[in-house]
Motif scaffolding. Structure first.
Motif, PDB file in Angstrom:
ATOM      1  N   ALA A   2     136.728 -63.848  35.288  1.00 21.52           N
ATOM      2  CA  ALA A   2     135.517 -63.924  35.789  1.00 21.52           C
ATOM      3  C   ALA A   2     135.107 -62.967  36.444  1.00 21.52           C
ATOM      4  N   PRO A   3     134.028 -62.330  36.195  1.00 18.39           N
ATOM      5  CA  PRO A   3     133.582 -60.932  37.046  1.00 18.39           C
ATOM      6  C   PRO A   3     132.953 -61.408  38.102  1.00 18.39           C
ATOM      7  N   ALA A   4     133.322 -60.724  39.371  1.00 17.36           N
ATOM      8  CA  ALA A   4     132.817 -61.101  40.511  1.00 17.36           C
ATOM      9  C   ALA A   4     131.418 -61.030  40.784  1.00 17.36           C
ATOM     10  N   LEU A   5     130.664 -61.851  41.578  1.00 15.75           N
ATOM     11  CA  LEU A   5     129.361 -61.887  41.817  1.00 15.75           C
ATOM     12  C   LEU A   5     129.164 -61.259  43.129  1.00 15.75           C
ATOM     13  N   PRO A   6     128.383 -60.052  43.109  1.00 15.28           N
ATOM     14  CA  PRO A   6     128.197 -59.338  44.230  1.00 15.28           C
ATOM     15  C   PRO A   6     127.238 -60.064  45.314  1.00 15.28           C
ATOM     16  N   ASP A   7     126.389 -60.910  44.907  1.00 15.40           N
ATOM     17  CA  ASP A   7     125.621 -61.697  45.757  1.00 15.40           C
ATOM     18  C   ASP A   7     125.566 -63.262  45.268  1.00 15.40           C
ATOM     19  N   PRO A   8     126.556 -64.013  45.768  1.00 18.46           N
ATOM     20  CA  PRO A   8     126.523 -65.356  45.229  1.00 18.46           C
ATOM     21  C   PRO A   8     125.406 -66.484  45.507  1.00 18.46           C
ATOM     22  N   ALA A   9     124.799 -65.995  46.574  1.00 18.75           N
ATOM     23  CA  ALA A   9     123.477 -66.716  46.842  1.00 18.75           C
ATOM     24  C   ALA A   9     122.333 -66.412  46.065  1.00 18.75           C
TER      25      ALA A   9
END
Length: 273
Positions: A108-115
């Protein structure tokens, strides 16, 4: 255009090149064990070996993390229940030996801004009614809150090799990890309940708990992270299977934008009231 890395011209007769994740390659590198065919079709063959399921899929089939993707248009017949040697680098189907010759990303690629990612997914407004009406609202509310009490009501819920409740859990597990949050409480509950679902789905849930997913879900996360081509990524995942892609989308929404569920629900049995 065919992938030159998957050309079988330099391989022994009967050996076909394939693509898969590093974890699957490492699994196949071990000693030979004899598995049994669990599911057989022209596009996918799945083999149970030890406590896991490994597969071989034809071109165009959904490439799950536990399977090797090939450029074949169809796979040879393999009778359900037939023995299949797995190990020494290959899955040895009748008349066909397949290994992992090219590594593809499954993490899973990390989300820089999950919100922001959650807002983008909610704004895409995917039609998930076909999934929601099959599952208890109380369980979905609990999963949105990260409550492992949701798991018994979702694992194995629905028909098929991957029941829709499992698809929702898979989407939630991968998206939660991508958001940088800890999914262990739900993942532990999934492992404890895995005996209640199909062997293939239990393997896919274990992969999801480790952050591995199908390519359309990875493309969704990349789109949500960048803000580009979100609608196309949502549509691509939504088209996977009859309800599998929709289930994963709902799981991602519950992880990234929990307020998507606004209807009141009765507390789950055994959960705090």
């Amino acid at each position: 255009m065919p992938d030159p890395a998957l050309s079988s011209s330099t391989l022994p007769p009967g050996r076909v090149a394939g693509a898969g994740g590093a974890a699957l390659r490492d699994l196949l590198a071990g000693p030979v064990r004899v598995g049994t065919v669990l599911h057989s079709g022209r596009e996918a063959v799945y083999v149970r070996v030890d406590e896991r399921v490994v597969g071989v899929v034809a071109r165009g089939a959904v490439h799950v993390p536990s399977a090797i993707a090939t450029m074949l248009t169809a796979l040879p017949e393999a009778a359900v229940g037939a023995p299949v040697p797995v190990g020494d680098g290959v899955v040895a189907l009748p008349g066909l030996s397949v290994g992992v010759d090219r590594i593809v990303a499954t993490d899973a690629p990390a989300l820089p801004d999950p919100a922001a990612a959650g807002e983008r997914l909610a704004l895409a407004d995917p039609d998930l009614a076909v999934v929601r009406r099959q599952l208890p609202e109380a369980a979905l509310d609990a999963l949105a809150a990260g409550d492992p009490a949701a798991v018994p009501a979702l694992v194995g819920r629905g028909d098929g090799l991957t029941p829709v409740g499992d698809d929702v859990l898979s989407g939630w597990l991968v998206a939660t990890r991508a958001a940088g949050r800890d999914p262990r409480a739900v993942a532990d509950a999934v492992r404890a309940q895995a005996h209640r679902t199909t062997s293939l789905s239990a393997t896919l849930l274990a992969d999801a708990a480790a952050g591995a997913s199908i390519p359309p879900f990875r493309r969704l996360l990349l789109a949500l992270g960048s803000g580009h081509e979100v609608a196309a990524a949502v549509a691509g995942l939504r088209a996977v299977g009859h309800t599998s892609g929709a289930g994963m989308l709902l799981g991602a929404l519950l992880a990234l934008h929990p307020s998507v569920l606004s209807s009141p629900a009765t507390p789950l049995e055994g959960s705090p009231r």
